[in-house]
Design an enzyme around this catalytic site. Structure first.
Site, PDB file in Angstrom:
ATOM      1  N   SER A  76       0.432  -1.425  -0.252  1.00  0.00           N
ATOM      2  CA  SER A  76      -0.291   0.139  -0.259  1.00  0.00           C
ATOM      3  C   SER A  76       0.513   1.192   0.157  1.00  0.00           C
ATOM      4  CB  SER A  76      -1.411   0.326   1.381  1.00  0.00           C
ATOM      5  OG  SER A  76      -1.692   0.772   1.032  1.00  0.00           O
ATOM      6  N   ASP A  77       0.254   2.253  -0.721  1.00  0.00           N
ATOM      7  CA  ASP A  77       1.610   3.446  -0.132  1.00  0.00           C
ATOM      8  C   ASP A  77      -0.203   4.408  -0.408  1.00  0.00           C
ATOM      9  OD1 ASP A  77       4.000   5.491  -1.091  1.00  0.00           O
ATOM     10  OD2 ASP A  77       2.627   6.064  -1.983  1.00  0.00           O
ATOM     11  N   THR A  78       0.085   5.992   0.881  1.00  0.00           N
ATOM     12  CA  THR A  78      -0.655   6.977   0.509  1.00  0.00           C
ATOM     13  C   THR A  78       0.221   8.062   0.414  1.00  0.00           C
ATOM     14  OG1 THR A  78      -1.433   5.633   2.303  1.00  0.00           O
ATOM     15  CG2 THR A  78      -1.781   8.225   2.545  1.00  0.00           C
TER      16      THR A  78
END
Length: 195
Positions: A76-78
């Site tokens: 995941s990445d934000t």
């Protein structure tokens, strides 16, 4: 429940984010945290969720070849998006203060992507949340960056911290997305994947 859909899989979470780990625990998913090291760089032509899609896929790449048939990998990445550019993690306290001053009194977007990888199959999903900040006082910014771990956070803040209580006027969209893992979207996707 979501754990039922995943009962035949060993779930691997390639993330050191404590927020993501806590959210998966709250979903009652049994998972194992694994580590992977990648450079979080991306083509500068990418915008908004294109960046987080690219990085969440990139984070899965070193692990795909070793994925067993019964394993499901989550990466995941934000990012925070403001003034047509990505606001990433600050390099130091001075940069963290600058970032929070920049976001003060304005609306920014938070984009999170999740890459779900199985043996020979991959699905990438993303979500956007709009966050509206009150005007932040300099003393509040100084207190926050010196008391909390801001260097590991996109945009230099955690919405669950004191800055979220005093600084956030309203949000439009998924709160957990701002924490770094849109749980509702993830659950809906796992359900639709018919694992």
């Amino acid at each position: 429940m979501i754990s039922e859909y995943l009962k035949n899989y060993k779930v691997l979470l390639a993330s050191s984010s404590k927020r993501r780990q806590e959210l998966l625990k709250e979903l009652e998913i049994n998972f194992q945290v694994i580590s992977q090291k990648i450079e979080e760089n991306y083509p500068k032509s990418l915008n908004k969720s294109e960046i987080t899609d690219f990085l969440s896929r990139k984070k899965s790449a070193p692990l795909l070849n070793n994925l067993k048939k019964n394993e499901l990998l989550i990466t995941s990445d934000t990012i925070v998006w403001f003034n047509n550019k990505a606001i990433e993690k600050p390099k130091n306290i001075v940069e963290a203060k600058e970032m929070l001053s920049l976001l003060s009194g304005s609306m920014h977007q938070v984009f999170t992507s999740i890459c779900i990888s199985l043996n020979g199959r991959q699905k990438i999903i993303n979500q956007e949340t709009k966050v509206y900040f009150n005007v932040l006082k300099n003393e509040d910014i100084n207190y926050y960056v010196n008391k909390f771990d801001v260097l590991d956070r996109a945009g230099s803040y955690g919405i669950q911290d004191i800055i979220g209580h005093i600084g956030v006027n309203k949000i439009e969209g998924c709160y957990n997305n701002v924490l770094g893992f849109p749980t509702s979207l993830f659950c809906q996707t796992i359900e639709k994947m018919k694992l």
